[in-house]
Design an enzyme around this catalytic site. Sequence first.
Site, PDB file in Angstrom:
ATOM      1  N   GLU A 250       0.839  -1.191   0.000  1.00  0.00           N
ATOM      2  CA  GLU A 250       0.000   0.000   0.000  1.00  0.00           C
ATOM      3  C   GLU A 250       0.878   1.246   0.000  1.00  0.00           C
ATOM      4  O   GLU A 250       1.813   1.336   0.793  1.00  0.00           O
ATOM      5  CB  GLU A 250      -0.937   0.031   1.208  1.00  0.00           C
ATOM      6  CG  GLU A 250      -1.955   1.150   1.118  1.00  0.00           C
ATOM      7  CD  GLU A 250      -2.959   1.161   2.280  1.00  0.00           C
ATOM      8  OE1 GLU A 250      -3.780   2.083   2.319  1.00  0.00           O
ATOM      9  OE2 GLU A 250      -2.921   0.262   3.134  1.00  0.00           O
TER      10      GLU A 250
ATOM     11  N   GLY B 128       4.246   1.257  10.285  1.00  0.00           N
ATOM     12  CA  GLY B 128       3.504   1.171  11.537  1.00  0.00           C
ATOM     13  C   GLY B 128       2.758  -0.149  11.607  1.00  0.00           C
ATOM     14  O   GLY B 128       3.108  -1.029  12.381  1.00  0.00           O
ATOM     15  N   ALA B 129       1.720  -0.308  10.769  1.00  0.00           N
ATOM     16  CA  ALA B 129       0.979  -1.564  10.700  1.00  0.00           C
ATOM     17  C   ALA B 129       0.235  -1.612   9.374  1.00  0.00           C
ATOM     18  O   ALA B 129      -0.135  -0.585   8.816  1.00  0.00           O
ATOM     19  CB  ALA B 129       0.003  -1.692  11.869  1.00  0.00           C
ATOM     20  N   MET B 130       0.010  -2.837   8.879  1.00  0.00           N
ATOM     21  CA  MET B 130      -0.623  -3.018   7.568  1.00  0.00           C
ATOM     22  C   MET B 130      -1.559  -4.209   7.607  1.00  0.00           C
ATOM     23  O   MET B 130      -1.191  -5.290   8.058  1.00  0.00           O
ATOM     24  CB  MET B 130       0.460  -3.208   6.496  1.00  0.00           C
ATOM     25  CG  MET B 130      -0.081  -3.382   5.087  1.00  0.00           C
ATOM     26  SD  MET B 130      -0.981  -1.916   4.530  1.00  0.00           S
ATOM     27  CE  MET B 130      -2.172  -2.681   3.428  1.00  0.00           C
TER      28      MET B 130
ATOM     29  N   ASN C 188      -2.788  -6.433   5.552  1.00  0.00           N
ATOM     30  CA  ASN C 188      -2.802  -7.457   4.500  1.00  0.00           C
ATOM     31  C   ASN C 188      -3.721  -8.616   4.885  1.00  0.00           C
ATOM     32  O   ASN C 188      -3.701  -9.078   6.020  1.00  0.00           O
ATOM     33  CB  ASN C 188      -1.386  -8.015   4.289  1.00  0.00           C
ATOM     34  CG  ASN C 188      -0.352  -6.920   4.177  1.00  0.00           C
ATOM     35  OD1 ASN C 188      -0.428  -6.045   3.331  1.00  0.00           O
ATOM     36  ND2 ASN C 188       0.630  -6.961   5.072  1.00  0.00           N
TER      37      ASN C 188
ATOM     38  N   GLU D 248      -6.277  -3.037  12.742  1.00  0.00           N
ATOM     39  CA  GLU D 248      -5.888  -3.845  11.582  1.00  0.00           C
ATOM     40  C   GLU D 248      -6.811  -5.050  11.408  1.00  0.00           C
ATOM     41  O   GLU D 248      -7.119  -5.449  10.281  1.00  0.00           O
ATOM     42  CB  GLU D 248      -4.422  -4.280  11.701  1.00  0.00           C
ATOM     43  CG  GLU D 248      -3.426  -3.142  11.860  1.00  0.00           C
ATOM     44  CD  GLU D 248      -3.564  -2.048  10.809  1.00  0.00           C
ATOM     45  OE1 GLU D 248      -3.955  -2.348   9.663  1.00  0.00           O
ATOM     46  OE2 GLU D 248      -3.289  -0.883  11.127  1.00  0.00           O
TER      47      GLU D 248
ATOM     48  N   HIS E  45     -10.103  -4.030   9.743  1.00  0.00           N
ATOM     49  CA  HIS E  45      -9.970  -3.812   8.302  1.00  0.00           C
ATOM     50  C   HIS E  45     -10.372  -5.047   7.501  1.00  0.00           C
ATOM     51  O   HIS E  45     -10.644  -4.930   6.292  1.00  0.00           O
ATOM     52  CB  HIS E  45      -8.518  -3.472   7.954  1.00  0.00           C
ATOM     53  CG  HIS E  45      -8.240  -1.998   7.877  1.00  0.00           C
ATOM     54  ND1 HIS E  45      -9.031  -1.121   7.175  1.00  0.00           N
ATOM     55  CD2 HIS E  45      -7.236  -1.248   8.412  1.00  0.00           C
ATOM     56  CE1 HIS E  45      -8.534   0.102   7.273  1.00  0.00           C
ATOM     57  NE2 HIS E  45      -7.453   0.069   8.012  1.00  0.00           N
TER      58      HIS E  45
ATOM     59  N   GLU F 212     -10.319   3.971   5.994  1.00  0.00           N
ATOM     60  CA  GLU F 212      -9.559   4.389   7.167  1.00  0.00           C
ATOM     61  C   GLU F 212     -10.404   5.155   8.185  1.00  0.00           C
ATOM     62  O   GLU F 212     -10.319   4.897   9.385  1.00  0.00           O
ATOM     63  CB  GLU F 212      -8.341   5.220   6.749  1.00  0.00           C
ATOM     64  CG  GLU F 212      -7.305   4.447   5.957  1.00  0.00           C
ATOM     65  CD  GLU F 212      -6.717   3.251   6.709  1.00  0.00           C
ATOM     66  OE1 GLU F 212      -6.917   3.140   7.935  1.00  0.00           O
ATOM     67  OE2 GLU F 212      -6.069   2.414   6.058  1.00  0.00           O
TER      68      GLU F 212
END
Length: 553
Positions: A171, A314-316, A318, A351, A354, A373
Amino acid sequence: MATATATIPALNAAVAAATAANTQKETPVEVFRSDYQPLSNIVSNICMNFDIHSGKTVVTSDMTVVPNPKLNSDDNGNSTSVSSSDGGDLVLDGDETCVKLMVLQVNGRDLVANEDYVVSPGKLVVKASALKGLSSSMPTLLKTVVEIVPEENTQLSGLYKSDSIYCTQCEAMGFRRITYYPDRPDNMAVFEKVTIKADKASCPVLLSNGNFVESGDVEGSDGRHYATWSDPFPKPSYLFCVVAGKLGSLKDKYITVSGKEVQLEIFSEEENVNKLDYAMESLKRSMKWDEDKFGLEYDLGIYNIVAVNDFNMGAMENKGLNVFNTCYVLADPATATDRDYERVEGVIGHEYFHNWTGNRVTCKDWFQLTLKEGLTVFRDQEFSGDMGSKPVNRIENVSSLRGRQFAEDAGPMSHPIRPDSYISMDNFYTATVYTKGAEIIRMYNTILSEAGFRKGMDLYFERHDGDAVTCDDFRAAMADANGVDLDQFGLWYSTNGTPTVTYSTEYDGENGVFKITLSQSSNSDKPLFIPVSVGLIDKATGDEVVPTKVLEL
């Protein structure tokens, strides 16, 4: 006896050389939301093979290409006249500065440069004539083989190696640094099979999205092994992930509301495994909360988190394989503060949430970033409030909003939560898109009530699960589920700055009438739809004498 080895030139070598030779600074290109055009053809399914060696990784992709169904019908199957701007060509994104294109085939035939395809900076266009016969019943199979060097990837976008770990960050536009592909969120494909091959000693752990399929030794190799993963849910390329390296882990399981067992595993550098317990407990609480609050159950059989020291985002989120910087996962009981625990719980929750608000339903284009977001920040704020003190959590959120976002909205970088243009998408991961976006979502909750908001969320997922949509689609679901007109509310998405609400009051003691007058000012030419909760409290007793009601300013 010496053996001569021929060097095969990359198919995009000329463009890469021209890009490298161009030392002049290019004029930034502004991208406009109004210029959006759907693709004529999309990738519906893809299988990938990562052959990781020190100094070179070969990525083979087999893609099923089909006509874009959105060109012929809308989400409800109704006929439409939506058109594309690519004339029936297949447009793929790719960064020639780090991706060497070695093989390009359609249905097993090597394509001919300029006749069948054209490579230009950042793009690979396969001509419509090379895709002739393309139909949904007889899909075209496109094969690419590329070479990349993760060890030299200092942008930390795409596949890179940091310390001893190979990791991806896709991303917003990192997948094009891995291979040529429609690297945009409205191309949602099923990643049927992703196989990773690497040295067993240096990379004992091989992870990707989805469910684990199989693993074993690479036949005919010395000390190499493989692992294969499969994700049955369509996703955009920005949610793709591969991790390979030496990692320890903490394992657990979660039983969903329907009785399905989900294997949970959090990976980290070996020395940090003893600090993962709170993150695991936070994950299980997040899963339970989303079931109870929104009826959203986890959909895969595995949920993995990887925490590494050198992750840059930071954080994702996926799909099925979240990647975190360790500061958002580790909590050492001997040294962690209450704030540390709150941060871990909040980000783990964000996360995870999401999975539905961002993954199962994603953005049509990057101008809609707040769709995933802002909504998910609101959800993680509600989660943190329910796990602790709701009033304290709300005070902290508003304090952060006033400290960062108000300043942003008052300065030269002020922008609406859904911008109309950008030069670099990376510039829009802002407090406005995230935290002001969350406040816009909170206003839906205030206007419609908690029950009405839940009805809107249910309709949103019913309509758009597995699709890439817009902020207007979300607003329409909220309106239709509750039978209300929210057209005026849409002004929030295009208005920058912080609006001001002023009030005056008067009390008629003789008749027992309390009067409040409200007015607003903002950067919008028309009045914004602003909900104001008003009630009256007895000054002496603290009891509510006039129940709180929502006024719609």
